[in-house]
Design an enzyme around this catalytic site. Structure first.
Site, short mmCIF file in Angstrom:
data_model
loop_
_atom_site.label_atom_id
_atom_site.label_comp_id
_atom_site.label_asym_id
_atom_site.label_seq_id
_atom_site.Cartn_x
_atom_site.Cartn_y
_atom_site.Cartn_z
N SER A 107 52.94 5.99 6.35
CA SER A 107 52.20 4.96 4.35
C SER A 107 53.35 3.59 5.06
O SER A 107 54.13 3.81 5.47
CB SER A 107 53.21 6.26 3.80
OG SER A 107 54.12 6.01 3.47
N PRO B 149 60.56 15.73 11.13
CA PRO B 149 60.12 16.92 10.19
C PRO B 149 59.50 16.74 9.35
O PRO B 149 58.96 14.98 8.66
CB PRO B 149 61.91 16.86 9.45
CG PRO B 149 62.67 16.57 10.02
CD PRO B 149 61.91 15.06 11.36
N ASN B 150 58.72 17.66 9.27
CA ASN B 150 57.28 18.29 8.77
C ASN B 150 56.24 17.25 8.87
O ASN B 150 55.06 17.49 7.71
CB ASN B 150 57.17 17.61 7.30
CG ASN B 150 59.18 18.50 6.66
OD1 ASN B 150 58.49 19.49 6.26
ND2 ASN B 150 59.24 17.83 6.27
N HIS C 172 55.78 4.07 10.44
CA HIS C 172 55.46 4.86 9.08
C HIS C 172 53.83 4.72 9.35
O HIS C 172 53.18 3.81 8.66
CB HIS C 172 56.05 4.56 8.02
CG HIS C 172 57.77 4.48 8.14
ND1 HIS C 172 58.57 6.04 8.65
CD2 HIS C 172 58.53 3.39 8.54
CE1 HIS C 172 59.45 5.30 9.02
NE2 HIS C 172 59.69 4.20 9.18
N ALA D 47 61.80 12.10 6.90
CA ALA D 47 62.49 11.39 5.83
C ALA D 47 64.25 10.95 6.87
O ALA D 47 64.91 10.50 6.08
CB ALA D 47 63.06 12.76 5.50
N HIS E 225 65.97 7.51 6.82
CA HIS E 225 66.35 6.91 5.73
C HIS E 225 68.08 7.65 5.76
O HIS E 225 69.12 7.29 4.10
CB HIS E 225 65.65 7.37 4.45
CG HIS E 225 63.91 7.18 4.32
ND1 HIS E 225 63.89 5.97 4.36
CD2 HIS E 225 63.56 8.30 4.17
CE1 HIS E 225 62.58 5.98 4.19
NE2 HIS E 225 62.14 7.15 4.50
N ASN F 9 58.64 7.99 14.61
CA ASN F 9 57.62 8.14 13.19
C ASN F 9 59.51 9.20 12.86
O ASN F 9 58.58 10.27 13.21
CB ASN F 9 56.54 8.60 12.78
CG ASN F 9 56.62 8.50 11.56
OD1 ASN F 9 57.38 8.65 10.43
ND2 ASN F 9 55.66 8.90 10.74
N TYR G 134 49.28 10.38 3.03
CA TYR G 134 49.20 10.49 4.94
C TYR G 134 48.40 10.42 5.86
O TYR G 134 47.58 10.61 6.75
CB TYR G 134 50.42 11.53 5.55
CG TYR G 134 51.70 11.48 4.94
CD1 TYR G 134 52.45 10.41 5.14
CD2 TYR G 134 52.05 12.24 4.06
CE1 TYR G 134 53.66 10.36 4.66
CE2 TYR G 134 53.35 12.23 3.47
CZ TYR G 134 53.72 11.28 3.86
OH TYR G 134 55.31 11.07 3.20
N GLU H 85 58.84 1.47 15.58
CA GLU H 85 59.42 2.39 14.77
C GLU H 85 58.36 2.63 14.23
O GLU H 85 57.57 1.47 13.53
CB GLU H 85 60.57 1.93 13.29
CG GLU H 85 60.89 3.07 12.46
CD GLU H 85 61.58 2.08 11.42
OE1 GLU H 85 62.41 1.14 11.79
OE2 GLU H 85 61.72 2.57 10.13
N ARG I 114 48.33 18.43 3.43
CA ARG I 114 48.81 17.97 2.70
C ARG I 114 48.81 16.64 2.24
O ARG I 114 49.12 15.92 3.48
CB ARG I 114 50.21 19.35 2.68
CG ARG I 114 50.08 20.00 1.86
CD ARG I 114 51.72 21.27 1.86
NE ARG I 114 52.48 20.05 1.02
CZ ARG I 114 53.73 19.38 0.42
NH1 ARG I 114 54.26 20.30 1.51
NH2 ARG I 114 54.03 18.62 0.20
N ARG J 43 56.90 2.43 -1.78
CA ARG J 43 56.95 3.98 -2.93
C ARG J 43 58.46 4.14 -3.11
O ARG J 43 59.03 2.92 -3.49
CB ARG J 43 56.39 5.15 -1.21
CG ARG J 43 55.34 5.03 -0.87
CD ARG J 43 55.31 6.09 0.22
NE ARG J 43 55.33 7.44 0.19
CZ ARG J 43 55.57 8.27 0.59
NH1 ARG J 43 55.82 8.18 2.17
NH2 ARG J 43 55.67 9.65 0.15
O1 CA2 Z 1 55.12 7.26 6.62
C1 CA2 Z 1 55.87 8.28 7.07
O2 CA2 Z 1 55.17 7.84 8.24
C2 CA2 Z 1 57.19 8.55 6.54
O3 CA2 Z 1 58.39 8.53 7.93
C3 CA2 Z 1 56.90 10.13 6.33
C4 CA2 Z 1 57.11 10.87 6.14
C5 CA2 Z 1 58.76 10.55 5.01
O4 CA2 Z 1 59.41 11.31 4.73
C6 CA2 Z 1 59.16 8.87 5.41
O5 CA2 Z 1 59.63 8.15 4.03
C7 CA2 Z 1 57.24 8.16 5.67
C8 CA2 Z 1 57.34 12.24 5.45
C9 CA2 Z 1 56.72 13.39 6.38
C10 CA2 Z 1 56.17 14.30 6.19
O6 CA2 Z 1 55.06 14.50 6.29
C11 CA2 Z 1 53.71 15.02 5.25
C12 CA2 Z 1 52.91 15.06 5.95
C13 CA2 Z 1 51.47 16.13 4.93
C14 CA2 Z 1 52.07 16.55 4.13
C15 CA2 Z 1 53.31 16.77 4.28
C16 CA2 Z 1 54.36 15.92 4.93
#
Ligand code: CA2
Length: 145
Positions: free
Chosen positions: A103, A11-12, A101, A78, A81, A75, A24, A99, A19, A108
């Protein structure tokens, strides 16, 4: 015939590059897909790069990968978790799972420090930016050789 690797994104991640570039980076998910296709080709692999905002869709792709893929790079965003369902689906897959990520999740918020998927993953990348996908593909080449 080349081996296929599914690269699944949760997701996202479709918002990548639009953003939060400080977390990211500036690359879009399409940029990452192109770079993965290029690296996969060099590694003698075929990749199927997919993204969904729906947990059930990701689970369906993991089930599909049981017959269609030699390895999975995921990846789960969210859902990393929260999702026992994605862990259960990955446990039904026989090949290597990596897996990724973008970031460095351990730097964090505390809620990002636990991953259900890590209980199945053979390797975990965090904090390498989008380059982590390419490093994961190189490691997948090694695991599938
Ligand atoms: O660091 C990662 O790849 C995460 O999987 C990214 C997830 C976050 O919930 C994990 O804790 C770590 C968030 C993905 C959302 O990605 C966005 C990228 C740009 C703008 C908004 C959201």
């Amino acid at each position: 015939m080349t081996k296929t690797v599914y690269i699944l994104n949760g997701p996202n991640l479709n918002l990548l590059g639009q953003r939060e570039p400080e977390i990211y980076g500036a690359e879009t998910l399409d940029d990452v897909a192109v770079a993965c296709a290029d690296t996969a080709k060099t590694a003698g692999l075929t990749c199927r790069f997919l993204q969904s905002n729906w947990e059930g869709q990701l689970i369906d792709w993991i089930h599909e990968a049981r017959d269609a893929a030699a390895g999975i790079i995921i990846n789960p965003a969210a859902l990393t978790h929260t999702s026992v369902a994605i862990l259960d689906a990955l446990n039904s897959f026989d090949g290597p799972v990596i897996e990724v990520h973008i970031s460095q999740v351990h730097k964090r918020e505390a809620f990002r420090h636990h991953s259900y998927v890590s209980q199945r993953a053979d390797a975990v990348m965090a904090g390498f930016g989008t380059h982590g996908y390419l490093l994961a593909l190189r490691h997948m080449q090694h695991l599938l050789a």
